[in-house]
Design an enzyme around this catalytic site. Structure first.
Site, PDB file in Angstrom:
ATOM      1  N   LYS A 153      53.717   7.634  22.864  1.00 52.74           N
ATOM      2  CA  LYS A 153      52.534   7.635  21.991  1.00 52.74           C
ATOM      3  C   LYS A 153      51.715   8.858  22.418  1.00 52.74           C
ATOM      4  O   LYS A 153      51.097   8.885  23.478  1.00 52.74           O
ATOM      5  CB  LYS A 153      51.723   6.341  22.205  1.00 52.74           C
ATOM      6  CG  LYS A 153      50.485   6.221  21.320  1.00 52.74           C
ATOM      7  CD  LYS A 153      49.254   6.737  22.029  1.00 52.74           C
ATOM      8  CE  LYS A 153      47.992   6.693  21.207  1.00 52.74           C
ATOM      9  NZ  LYS A 153      47.899   7.811  20.231  1.00 52.74           N
ATOM     10  N   GLU A 227      47.764   9.126  35.437  1.00 58.89           N
ATOM     11  CA  GLU A 227      47.315  10.481  35.774  1.00 58.89           C
ATOM     12  C   GLU A 227      46.021  10.691  35.005  1.00 58.89           C
ATOM     13  O   GLU A 227      46.042  10.947  33.801  1.00 58.89           O
ATOM     14  CB  GLU A 227      48.356  11.525  35.339  1.00 58.89           C
ATOM     15  CG  GLU A 227      49.695  11.412  36.023  1.00 58.89           C
ATOM     16  CD  GLU A 227      49.656  11.851  37.473  1.00 58.89           C
ATOM     17  OE1 GLU A 227      48.607  12.308  37.956  1.00 58.89           O
ATOM     18  OE2 GLU A 227      50.695  11.713  38.129  1.00 58.89           O
ATOM     19  N   LEU A 228      44.895  10.562  35.692  1.00 61.95           N
ATOM     20  CA  LEU A 228      43.614  10.537  34.975  1.00 61.95           C
ATOM     21  C   LEU A 228      42.783  11.797  35.243  1.00 61.95           C
ATOM     22  O   LEU A 228      43.323  12.846  35.531  1.00 61.95           O
ATOM     23  CB  LEU A 228      42.859   9.250  35.326  1.00 61.95           C
ATOM     24  CG  LEU A 228      43.690   7.962  35.179  1.00 61.95           C
ATOM     25  CD1 LEU A 228      42.892   6.744  35.568  1.00 61.95           C
ATOM     26  CD2 LEU A 228      44.235   7.810  33.758  1.00 61.95           C
ATOM     27  N   CYS A 261      42.937  18.760  33.737  1.00 59.81           N
ATOM     28  CA  CYS A 261      42.506  17.755  34.727  1.00 59.81           C
ATOM     29  C   CYS A 261      42.361  18.385  36.103  1.00 59.81           C
ATOM     30  O   CYS A 261      41.488  18.010  36.874  1.00 59.81           O
ATOM     31  CB  CYS A 261      43.511  16.615  34.757  1.00 59.81           C
ATOM     32  SG  CYS A 261      45.186  17.182  35.052  1.00 59.81           S
ATOM     33  N   GLU A 355      33.209  14.423  34.981  1.00 58.38           N
ATOM     34  CA  GLU A 355      34.217  15.441  34.676  1.00 58.38           C
ATOM     35  C   GLU A 355      33.745  16.208  33.439  1.00 58.38           C
ATOM     36  O   GLU A 355      33.470  15.601  32.399  1.00 58.38           O
ATOM     37  CB  GLU A 355      35.571  14.784  34.381  1.00 58.38           C
ATOM     38  CG  GLU A 355      36.639  15.814  34.051  1.00 58.38           C
ATOM     39  CD  GLU A 355      37.992  15.203  33.664  1.00 58.38           C
ATOM     40  OE1 GLU A 355      38.012  14.143  33.037  1.00 58.38           O
ATOM     41  OE2 GLU A 355      39.014  15.824  34.009  1.00 58.38           O
TER      42      GLU A 355
HETATM   43  P1  NAP Z   1      42.256   9.969  26.243  1.00 57.55           P
HETATM   44  O1  NAP Z   1      41.216   9.857  25.212  1.00 57.55           O
HETATM   45  O2  NAP Z   1      42.305   8.935  27.296  1.00 57.55           O
HETATM   46  O3  NAP Z   1      43.648  10.020  25.474  1.00 57.55           O
HETATM   47  C1  NAP Z   1      44.878  10.048  26.158  1.00 57.55           C
HETATM   48  C2  NAP Z   1      45.866   9.221  25.401  1.00 57.55           C
HETATM   49  O4  NAP Z   1      45.480   7.841  25.476  1.00 57.55           O
HETATM   50  C3  NAP Z   1      45.943   9.543  23.909  1.00 57.55           C
HETATM   51  O5  NAP Z   1      47.262   9.400  23.481  1.00 57.55           O
HETATM   52  C4  NAP Z   1      45.050   8.496  23.290  1.00 57.55           C
HETATM   53  O6  NAP Z   1      45.341   8.237  21.955  1.00 57.55           O
HETATM   54  C5  NAP Z   1      45.345   7.297  24.153  1.00 57.55           C
HETATM   55  N1  NAP Z   1      44.308   6.304  24.215  1.00 57.55           N
HETATM   56  C6  NAP Z   1      42.979   6.455  24.044  1.00 57.55           C
HETATM   57  N2  NAP Z   1      42.349   5.274  24.220  1.00 57.55           N
HETATM   58  C7  NAP Z   1      43.297   4.352  24.509  1.00 57.55           C
HETATM   59  C8  NAP Z   1      43.279   2.969  24.807  1.00 57.55           C
HETATM   60  N3  NAP Z   1      42.158   2.277  24.848  1.00 57.55           N
HETATM   61  N4  NAP Z   1      44.444   2.355  25.069  1.00 57.55           N
HETATM   62  C9  NAP Z   1      45.593   3.037  25.048  1.00 57.55           C
HETATM   63  N5  NAP Z   1      45.674   4.357  24.780  1.00 57.55           N
HETATM   64  C10 NAP Z   1      44.551   5.005  24.517  1.00 57.55           C
HETATM   65  O7  NAP Z   1      42.201  11.355  27.001  1.00 57.55           O
HETATM   66  P2  NAP Z   1      42.141  12.793  26.359  1.00 57.55           P
HETATM   67  O8  NAP Z   1      40.767  13.046  25.902  1.00 57.55           O
HETATM   68  O9  NAP Z   1      43.246  12.951  25.367  1.00 57.55           O
HETATM   69  O10 NAP Z   1      42.521  13.707  27.602  1.00 57.55           O
HETATM   70  C11 NAP Z   1      41.570  14.179  28.487  1.00 57.55           C
HETATM   71  C12 NAP Z   1      41.584  13.383  29.768  1.00 57.55           C
HETATM   72  O11 NAP Z   1      42.906  13.367  30.297  1.00 57.55           O
HETATM   73  C13 NAP Z   1      40.741  14.029  30.836  1.00 57.55           C
HETATM   74  O12 NAP Z   1      40.033  13.054  31.552  1.00 57.55           O
HETATM   75  C14 NAP Z   1      41.754  14.708  31.722  1.00 57.55           C
HETATM   76  O13 NAP Z   1      41.304  14.977  33.009  1.00 57.55           O
HETATM   77  C15 NAP Z   1      42.874  13.749  31.676  1.00 57.55           C
HETATM   78  N6  NAP Z   1      44.125  14.395  32.061  1.00 57.55           N
HETATM   79  C16 NAP Z   1      44.680  14.076  33.258  1.00 57.55           C
HETATM   80  C17 NAP Z   1      45.836  14.705  33.679  1.00 57.55           C
HETATM   81  C18 NAP Z   1      46.469  14.360  35.000  1.00 57.55           C
HETATM   82  O14 NAP Z   1      47.625  14.699  35.182  1.00 57.55           O
HETATM   83  N7  NAP Z   1      45.782  13.711  35.910  1.00 57.55           N
HETATM   84  C19 NAP Z   1      46.431  15.658  32.863  1.00 57.55           C
HETATM   85  C20 NAP Z   1      45.836  15.974  31.652  1.00 57.55           C
HETATM   86  C21 NAP Z   1      44.684  15.321  31.258  1.00 57.55           C
HETATM   87  P3  NAP Z   1      44.431   8.799  20.746  1.00 57.55           P
HETATM   88  O15 NAP Z   1      44.499  10.290  20.818  1.00 57.55           O
HETATM   89  O16 NAP Z   1      45.091   8.263  19.539  1.00 57.55           O
HETATM   90  O17 NAP Z   1      43.054   8.282  20.973  1.00 57.55           O
END
Ligand code: NAP
Length: 450
Positions: A153, A227-228, A261, A355
Site C-alpha cells: 500500500k 521506520e518512522l 527522515c 520533526e
Molecule cells: P504517513 O502520512 O504516515 O504515510 C505513510 C504511509 O502510511 C502512506 O502510505 C499512508 O497512506 C499510510 N497511512 C497514513 N495513515 C495511516 C493509518 N492510520 N493507517 C495505516 N496507514 C496509514 O507519512 P508520510 O507523510 O507519507 O511520510 C513522512 C513521514 O515518514 C515522516 O515522518 C518521515 O520521517 C517518515 N519516514 C521515515 C523513514 C524511515 O526510514 N525511518 C523514511 C521515510 C519517511 P496515504 O498516503 O493514503 O495517507
C-alpha cells in the site's frame, strides 16, 4: 475518487479510485497462491528475477524519474539518482543473499544442530511518498528474496509511481503474486492486516500511522517493522573542519528539499565556531537553485504537497513567535518553501522539538561535548546523528552516549544497502537493509538432531 496534483505547477495529473476491501482480499489471495510455489524456489532461483529487475529498472529509469518528479516534486536529477540506488540495492542482495540465508551450523550437545531461515508468507508494506522507489525496494527486495510475497500500500500521492513499480516486477517476469500493488486508503489498512493471509507488516511513515499499524498487527500477534520520523542532530565540535562541515550540512538538510527522515534537522555548533559556521552555511544555502524540478540544475523543488509546505510554514512561524530569528528564507509560495536557517532557537520551539519535514535548519550553539550530547538526545526520535571532528579517536569511546540507530562521523547520515538502517525511541523498531533487513521477515528455525 482522489486526484494527484503536480506540486510544481498545480495541474491535476490523474484521478484514482481506491479499490474496495473485497478487491484487496482478492489481491492478497493471489499473493498467497504465489507464495506456495515461490517459497519452494531456492534463493539462487529467486535472484534470477532480481537480475531481470535490474534490466527493467535501467530500461525505465527516465520514465520512473519523471513520474516521481511530477507526483511529488523531487528534482529530476535526484529522482534519477534514487532509481539508480534501487539498482545498487538489488546488486547488493544478488551478491550476498545466498550467504545470509544459508543454514547456520551451531555447536551444541547434539550430533548436529543448525538454524534455517524460512519465509513467513504474505507481508504487507505501507510506504511513504518521499523516496517512492527506494523505500519500496528496500522493503520488498529482501522480503521476496527470502521467499515471502508482498502486497504494497503506497502513499496515495504517488499512486502512479506505485503502479510503475508493479509493472517493473511484471516486466522482470516475477510470478503474478510475488509483488502486488494495493491501491487502498490508510483507513483500509487495518482490515488488510487483520486478514489471516497477512503474516507481518512493515511501515515507513509517520509516528501516527506507525502506532496504528503496529497496534493492529499486535492484536493479531503479527510482527511489525516501523521506520518512522527523525530529528537528527548535526554536531560540529570545536576541532571540526568548518568548510567540510558547512558543505555537508547543506546536503544533509536540503537534499530531497528537506523531506527525508534521516535529514539533519538540528544543527549544534560549538560556540567558538558558531558565527563562522553559520555564515558559511548561509552562503551555501543561499546559492542553492530553487525552481522547476525538471531543470537539471534545480536543487530545491516544491514540497510534495501544499498542505506539507503549510505545515512547515506553521512550525517556523510559531518558532519565530517564541523568539527564533530567520537569517535566510522563511517564505512560502504554494508548495515551495524557501531554504531557511534559524538562530536563537530554544528546545521548546517546534523547529527543535518536532520533526520539520522541509528545508529548515535551526542552528544552536553549545559549549561542551556533554551539552551537545544532551541536546542531541533531547528529542523523541532516535534515527541518527552526525558528528564533525578532526579528532575521531577522542570521541570513539563516547558514541554509546548517543541514543540513536546510527552515528556518522564527518559524514551525513545516509542509507547504504550494506548497513543496517532503523531507529530507536519514536523512530521505530526493526531494521532494514544489510543482513538484519533480510532476516526481519523470516522464521528462524532451530533444528536439533540428537
Ligand atoms: P504517513 O502520512 O504516515 O504515510 C505513510 C504511509 O502510511 C502512506 O502510505 C499512508 O497512506 C499510510 N497511512 C497514513 N495513515 C495511516 C493509518 N492510520 N493507517 C495505516 N496507514 C496509514 O507519512 P508520510 O507523510 O507519507 O511520510 C513522512 C513521514 O515518514 C515522516 O515522518 C518521515 O520521517 C517518515 N519516514 C521515515 C523513514 C524511515 O526510514 N525511518 C523514511 C521515510 C519517511 P496515504 O498516503 O493514503 O495517507
Amino acid at each position: 475518487m482522489f486526484s494527484i496534483t503536480n506540486p510544481f505547477d498545480l495541474t491535476i495529473l490523474s484521478d484514482y479510485q481506491y479499490i474496495t476491501d473485497s478487491q484487496a482480499i482478492q489481491i492478497i489471495d493471489i499473493n498467497q497462491k504465489t507464495f506456495i510455489q515461490w517459497k519452494g524456489q531456492t534463493v539462487a532461483e529467486r535472484l534470477k528475477f532480481i537480475k531481470n529487475l535490474i534490466f527493467a529498472l535501467t530500461n525505465n529509469k527516465e520514465t520512473l524519474a519523471r513520474q516521481c518528479t511530477a507526483e511529488m516534486g523531487k528534482p529530476h536529477k535526484q529522482a534519477v539518482a534514487e532509481v539508480e540506488k534501487c539498482r545498487l540495492l538489488c546488486e547488493y542482495y544478488i551478491d550476498n543473499a545466498e550467504q545470509f540465508l544459508a543454514p547456520k551450523t551451531i555447536k551444541t550437545d547434539a550430533s548436529e544442530s543448525y538454524v534455517t531461515y524460512e519465509p513467513l508468507g504474505v507481508i504487507l508494506g505501507v510506504m511513504p511518498w518521499n523516496f517512492p522507489y527506494w523505500q519500496v525496494f528496500r522493503f520488498a527486495i529482501p522480503s521476496v528474496i527470502a521467499g515471502n510475497t508482498v502486497a504494497v500500500k503506497h502513499a496515495s500521492n504517488v499512486a502512479g509511481c506505485a503502479i510503475m513499480i508493479e509493472k517493473l516486477f511484471k516486466e522482470a517476469g516475477f510470478p503474478d503474486g510475488a509483488y502486488k500493488n494495493l491501491l487502498i486508503s490508510g483507513k483500509q489498512v487495518e482490515k488488510v492486516i487483520e486478514n489471516p493471509i497477512i503474516k507481518a507488516v512493515s511501515l515507513t511513515g509517520s509516528e501516527k500511522a506507525g502506532a496504528s499499524v503496529a497496534a493492529t498487527a499486535a492484536k493479531g500477534i503479527k510482527k511489525s517493522v516501523l521506520e518512522l520520523g527523525g530529528s537528527n542532530a548535526f554536531i560540529i565540535l570545536e576541532d571540526a573542519d568548518i568548510d567540510k562541515s558547512a558543505e555537508t550540512a547543506v546536503t544533509a538538510r536540503m537534499q530531497n528539499t528537506g523531506q527525508s527522515c534521516i535529514a539533519a534537522k538540528r544543527f549544534l555548533v560549538h560556540e567558538s565556531l558558531f558565527d563562522a559556521f553559520t555564515k558559511k552555511f548561509k552562503e551555501r544555502v543561499e546559492a542553492l537553485k530553487i525552481g522547476s524540478p525538471m531543470d537539471e540544475d534545480t536543487y530545491i523543488g516544491p514540497l510534495a504537497r501544499i498542505d506539507l509546505a503549510e505545515e512547515v510554514e506553521k512550525q517556523v512561524e510559531e518558532s519565530v513567535k517564541m523568539g527564533a530569528k530567520i537569517i535566510t528564507g522563511g517564505n512560502r509560495n504554494n508548495a515551495f518553501y524557501e531554504p531557511t536557517i534559524l538562530t536563537d532557537v530554544t528546545t521548546d520551539m517546534p523547529v527543535f522539538k518536532e520533526e520539520v519535514f522541509g528545508p529548515v535548519a535551526p542552528v544552536m550553539p553549545f559549549s561542551t561535548f556533554e551539552e551537545a550530547v544532551e541536546l542531541s538526545n533531547a528529542t523523541e526520535f532516535g534515527l541518527g546523528v552526525t558528528v564533525f571532528t578532526e579528532n575521531i579517536e577522542a570521541i570513539k569511546d563516547k558514541l554509546h552516549l548517543f541514543n540513536e540507530g546510527a552515528v556518522f562521523i564527518n559524514a551525513l547520515v545516509k542509507s547504504d544497502p550494506a548497513l543496517p538502517f532503523g531507529g530507536v525511541k519514536k523512530s521505530g523498531f526493526g531494521r532494514e537493509l544489510a543482513e538484519n533487513g533480510i532476516k526481519e521477515f523470516v522464521n528462524v528455525k532451530t533444528v536439533y538432531i540428537k
